[in-house]
Enzyme design. Structure first.
Site, PDB file in Angstrom:
ATOM      1  N   ASP A 197       0.875-133.670 -82.907  1.00  0.00           N
ATOM      2  CA  ASP A 197       0.933-135.038 -82.695  1.00  0.00           C
ATOM      3  C   ASP A 197       2.006-135.986 -82.780  1.00  0.00           C
ATOM      4  O   ASP A 197       2.622-135.835 -84.191  1.00  0.00           O
ATOM      5  CB  ASP A 197      -0.377-135.750 -83.233  1.00  0.00           C
TER       6      ASP A 197
HETATM    7  C1  FRU Z   1      -4.771-134.196 -83.003  1.00  0.00           C
HETATM    8  C2  FRU Z   1      -5.415-133.968 -84.456  1.00  0.00           C
HETATM    9  C3  FRU Z   1      -5.390-135.047 -85.271  1.00  0.00           C
HETATM   10  C4  FRU Z   1      -5.301-134.706 -86.877  1.00  0.00           C
HETATM   11  C5  FRU Z   1      -4.146-133.641 -86.507  1.00  0.00           C
HETATM   12  C6  FRU Z   1      -4.067-132.724 -87.476  1.00  0.00           C
HETATM   13  O1  FRU Z   1      -4.473-133.257 -82.261  1.00  0.00           O
HETATM   14  O2  FRU Z   1      -6.422-132.816 -84.445  1.00  0.00           O
HETATM   15  O3  FRU Z   1      -6.894-135.552 -85.158  1.00  0.00           O
HETATM   16  O4  FRU Z   1      -4.740-135.744 -87.333  1.00  0.00           O
HETATM   17  O5  FRU Z   1      -4.078-133.255 -85.230  1.00  0.00           O
HETATM   18  O6  FRU Z   1      -2.659-132.137 -87.099  1.00  0.00           O
END
Ligand code: FRU
Length: 498
Positions: A44
């Site tokens: 992300d």
């Molecule tokens: C979304 C997610 C978030 C989390 C992160 C972990 O892609 O699953 O909810 O904070 O990635 O890397």
């Protein structure tokens, strides 16, 4: 609280990335102009902001190999969101609340206040009784360009509320309004997804305001990376829902009242229908544009998921999709189009006046080197008699010698558009699909932004978008337009190398 441990881990990550990035850069799948980590895994977008005279895009990072694990925050800076310099890891797991091999410093956001970067992120750890996610604060300084995000000694500042799943309380998005700080955070409660609204006077002590919105099952059981913002007097909640079939990045649009914390939405839409667009986060550019960046990949729990592509063999995986500007159109729905700064990448442009592609025929198009390019086409749908018009991209001999291509189609009979990559690269599979709203339309604009391992298709002025990764071989550099079941009338065509 140990800043010392974090600094050691940041150094270890940065030393590793410096030693290995030249090798990773040689990967045949490496993107040319999309943001990616120097080495390792990316997911992300985090903490997107304009700070200290530059754009800062942080990201979920495992520096060491091309799979998700032990999550750090990586950090890219740019003058224009197009040309990126990596500043190395900005945060590393180091504390009881975020130090776990299958956890770490999860997603979060930032805001600029009093010349500093205020960051809120999710710490994810596990003491043996399951994962626990809490909201944590960190600060970045202007003097080192927020190169290190220093964790607040009073962390965590927020734990899961009553009745919530403590393993699913994450991804705080913060902003400032009228002298107060606000945060929206995703949670799963009673098997249903909620976006919770919090308020704070000092960024450290947070009070619950309201449940901004919730799923009654129709929008899944958990909302990852919620984001909330105002646009032209309306309010938008962006979500990445878990358990919502092929919908992976959704927006709800409606009205909001800061006095009551009530958000009443009346419109729902998709930010992107492709299989490789997830967890978009927004921020405001200094000129007031609302910009989003998303992760160009998918999770293993999504129905269409196969794997994350072959780049892991070269020590990396993942990139961001191109940054997009969000606008509210006259029809009351949002549009998401590539930021205008991407025009600075254009070279070798050429355009063609109106032409017709006959039934069953293919017209070759020359777009850059056929690997990294932009196409902008306008289809005359009044004059087009074809049932289907296809843009056949990344055509040519695959690594195995077989003829390959990605099929980006506009089906005027079924009123659908999408990308089929079953024969795109000998690796990927699946077809994305969405409904095209045809009523009252005379023309249809279709734009493609293509990089070494991705195709982003923007249709209908950015209302209908598809992002799909394609891991095509270097010889797959042909492109063509094909008409099926009649003639395709192209009003105009412009192409550039990127
Ligand atoms: C979304 C997610 C978030 C989390 C992160 C972990 O892609 O699953 O909810 O904070 O990635 O890397």
């Amino acid at each position: 609280m140990s800043e010392k441990i974090m600094m050691e881990r940041i150094k270890k990550a940065n030393d590793f990335m410096s030693a290995n990035k030249a090798n990773v850069a040689k990967s045949a799948y490496r993107q040319r102009w999309h943001l990616a980590a120097p080495t390792g895994w990316i997911n992300d977008p985090n903490g997107l902001c304009y700070f200290n005279g530059k754009y800062h895009f942080f990201y979920q990072l495992n520096p060491y190999y091309g799979f998700w694990d032990y999550i750090h925050w990586g950090h890219g800076v740019s003058p224009d969101m197009v040309h990126w310099t990596d500043l190395g890891a900005a945060m590393a797991p180091s504390e009881v609340y975020d130090d776990h091999y299958r956890g770490g410093c999860f997603s979060g956001s930032s805001l600029v206040h009093d010349g500093k970067l205020y960051v809120m992120y999710t710490g994810c750890t596990n003491f043996g009784n399951g994962f626990e996610q809490t909201q944590c604060v960190a600060f970045g300084d202007a003097k080192d360009d927020a190169r290190v995000l220093h964790k607040y000694e009073g962390n965590p500042v927020l734990t899961a509320p009553e009745g919530a799943d403590k393993a699913m309380f994450r991804d705080p998005k913060v902003w400032e309004h009228d002298g107060s700080f606000y945060m929206v955070c995703g949670v799963s409660r009673g098997g249903r997804a909620q976006a919770l609204l919090y308020k704070s006077a000092d960024f450290l002590n947070w009070q619950s305001v309201s449940v901004l919105a919730e799923s009654r099952g129709e929008l899944g059981f958990m909302w990852e990376c919620p984001d909330f913002f105002e646009i032209d007097g309306k309010y938008v909640l962006m979500l990445s829902p878990m358990g919502c079939g092929e919908r992976t990045s959704v927006y709800l649009l409606g009205d909001f009242d800061y006095r009551t914390g009530r958000f009443d939405y009346h419109t729902m839409g998709a930010i992107d229908w492709g299989h490789d667009y997830y967890a978009p986060q927004s921020f405001l550019a200094p000129d007031g544009r609302r910009i989003i960046a998303g992760w160009a990949n998918s999770w293993d729990w999504m129905p269409f998921w196969k794997d994350w592509g072959p780049a892991y063999r070269d020590g990396w995986c993942g990139a961001f999709a191109c940054p997009r500007e969000v606008t509210l159109a006259d029809d009351g729905a949002l549009r998401f189009l590539p930021i205008r700064e991407l025009e600075s990448l254009r070279t070798d442009g050429h355009s063609e006046a109106a032409f017709t592609v006959k039934d069953g025929e293919e017209k070759r198009i020359q777009a850059g080197d056929g690997i990294s390019y932009e196409i902008k086409a306008v289809l005359d749908i009044e004059k087009t008699t074809a049932g289907k018009v296809e843009f056949l991209l990344r055509r040519g001999k695959g690594d195995d010698g077989k003829e390959r291509q990605a099929v980006c189609y506009i089906d005027l009979v079924k009123s659908t558009i999408g990308i089929n990559r079953d024969n795109a690269d000998g690796w990927s599979r699946g077809e994305s699909k969405s409904t095209l709203l045809m009523a009252g339309k005379k023309t249809l604009e279709v734009r493609f932004f293509v990089d070494v391992s991705s195709i982003e298709m923007f249709c209908d002025g950015g209302a209908n978008n598809h992002s799909m990764n394609v891991f095509a071989a270097g010889e797959q550099n042909g492109a063509a337009i094909k008409a099926i079941g009649g003639e395709a009338v192209i009003k105009s065509l412009e192409c550039w190398a990127l």
